[in-house]
Design a protein around this motif. Structure first.
Motif, PDB file in Angstrom:
ATOM      1  N   ALA A 117       1.010  -1.186   0.109  1.00 51.89           N
ATOM      2  CA  ALA A 117      -0.069  -0.126  -0.053  1.00 51.89           C
ATOM      3  C   ALA A 117       0.770   1.267   0.067  1.00 51.89           C
ATOM      4  N   ALA A 186      -2.848   3.550   3.345  1.00 55.75           N
ATOM      5  CA  ALA A 186      -2.996   4.207   1.911  1.00 55.75           C
ATOM      6  C   ALA A 186      -3.591   5.283   2.150  1.00 55.75           C
ATOM      7  N   ASP A 315      -3.957   2.247  -3.664  1.00 59.86           N
ATOM      8  CA  ASP A 315      -3.548   0.782  -3.737  1.00 59.86           C
ATOM      9  C   ASP A 315      -3.283   0.208  -4.931  1.00 59.86           C
TER      10      ASP A 315
END
Length: 438
Positions: A117, A186, A315
């Motif tokens: 991430a 993220a 992501d």
């Protein structure tokens, strides 16, 4: 002590260790050539740090006697430093040190999963600090909930014992835990510069090689969790194999119907998503159930990876869409496909077991998702406000490998003793020679 079971768990531990370089290659192939070293270093660095913490207090916090009766956390001082586990116990079925290293590798793989991430935009030092704190506050407690069973005068985790949820090898503690943690990280990190464009893996063969190594390592992950070389491990081995194959085909089918082609990246992602989904269910279902779970996971995860564009989180390596969603799919489908003929010995809805097991699985999944997301977000936010998580924007544009590690993955400049592309060597024909050759 059973030497056959000991040999199998030694082999399984080595296979799980193979998953760390496998994941590094899988992730590394998907990022740009200016990010691959950093991505691989995050996998190796995070796993290495967590291994040290595991020896100091992590094993104790995960498998030690619960503090209180709620089954929330093991006593981190009970086996502090692991000094007390070195002596041979003639009454033990397996060496305790072997079980400890097997579970150590689980912790390392789980932490490395979260790194996807943060691809290309997180300070390496900040990542290591985050990884250590995350393992201590999130992975160790959740693993205690799921993996620590009650024993003689020992209170284990609440999901394994009080709730009685099925998670054979870590769908909740490993994959959902890492996937939702990746989502929280993220969100705090924010989007990469240039986010939203098409994903352009710089080396697709590396992605396939990494996925293949993960597939091999997964046999240690799943079948090794039987802790014996017997029927349970054999059933799990079979279910893991057919689920992976079904997942690859399921993702490929969606790719073909929606985009007109079957991509190598999709095939690799479908394979991994099915392996994620079968992880909690591998000891609870029949081979036909495993095929169904793998195919469903491949299809749903293929659709779920596009959530990032709808919801706006970065992501790029699809940790959320593959691991969080795949783990959730596998955990919930146990409530439908579980059969009492399988090693776990419970029945789901399709086998006349009623809805109780499905409800138990849903409660376990919800608890892990909520706890991991909230605590991970707090950890990341505090670190962002104090030391900062992001690298400078220009470093991100130039490529994190050179600025974080003072290296490039690929040397574009020819060495003094190696000819360049446009200057043939003495023993290599030139373009002119090739044209004039009969």
């Amino acid at each position: 002590m059973d030497t056959g079971n000991t040999a199998w768990l030694l082999t399984s531990s080595a296979l799980v260790a193979l998953m760390i370089p496998g994941l590094a290659l899988f992730y590394g192939g998907m990022v740009s050539s200016k990010r691959i070293l950093n991505m691989m270093m995050m996998c190796f660095g995070g796993a290495s740090l967590v291994a040290i913490l595991w020896v100091i207090f992590g094993y104790s916090a995960t498998f030690g006697d619960s503090l209180g009766d709620l089954g929330l956390l093991g006593d981190p001082l009970q086996f502090f430093g692991l000094e007390t586990i070195l002596a041979d116990d003639p009454d033990a079925a397996l060496p305790l040190a072997l079980f400890i290293v097997f579970q150590l590798l689980f912790a390392g793989v789980t932490t490395a999963l979260v790194a996807g991430a943060a691809a290309g935009r997180m300070k390496f030092g900040a990542w290591l600090l985050f990884a250590g704190i995350w393992a201590a506050l999130v992975y160790f407690p959740v693993a205690h909930w799921v993996f620590a069973f009650d024993g003689d005068n020992v209170v284990g985790g609440w999901i394994a014992n009080d709730l009685g949820a099925i998670d054979f090898a870590g769908g909740t503690a490993v994959h959902m835990n890492a996937g939702v943690a990746a989502l929280a990280l993220a969100i705090v990190l924010g989007r990469s510069k240039g986010w939203g464009g098409p994903l352009k893996p710089h080396n697709r063969p590396l992605v396939l090689v990494g996925a293949g190594l993960l597939w091999v390592g997964w046999y240690g992950f799943n079948a090794g969790s039987a802790l014996s070389a017997g029927n349970a491990a054999s059933v799990v081995f079979l279910n893991t194999t057919v689920a992976a194959c079904a997942g690859l085909l399921g993702w490929a089918l969606v790719d073909r119907l929606r985009h007109g082609s079957v991509t190598s990246l999709g095939a690799a992602s479908g394979l991994v998503s099915a392996l994620v989904a079968i992880t909690p269910a591998c000891g609870a279902v029949s081979p036909m159930g495993a095929i169904a779970i793998g195919a469903i996971a491949g299809i749903i995860c293929c659709l779920a990876v596009e959530w990032k564009f709808t919801l706006g989180y970065d992501d790029s390596l699809d940790v959320v869409g593959v691991h969080m969603v795949g783990g959730l799919v596998g955990t919930l489908l146990i409530g439908f496909f579980a059969t009492d003929a399988a090693p776990n010995g419970q029945r789901g809805l399709f086998y006349g077991g009623g809805a109780l097991l499905l409800g138990i699985q849903a409660l376990a999944a919800g608890a892990v998702l909520l706890y991991s997301f909230v605590v991970t977000w707090v950890i990341a936010k505090v670190l962002d406000l104090t030391i900062g998580l992001r690298i400078p924007e220009q470093d991100e544009v130039d490529g994190i490998d050179r600025h974080a590690h003072a290296e490039d993955a690929y040397d574009d400049e020819p060495s003094d003793d190696q000819p360049s592309d446009d200057q043939p060597s003495d023993d290599q024909p030139s373009d002119a020679d090739l044209v004039s050759a009969p």
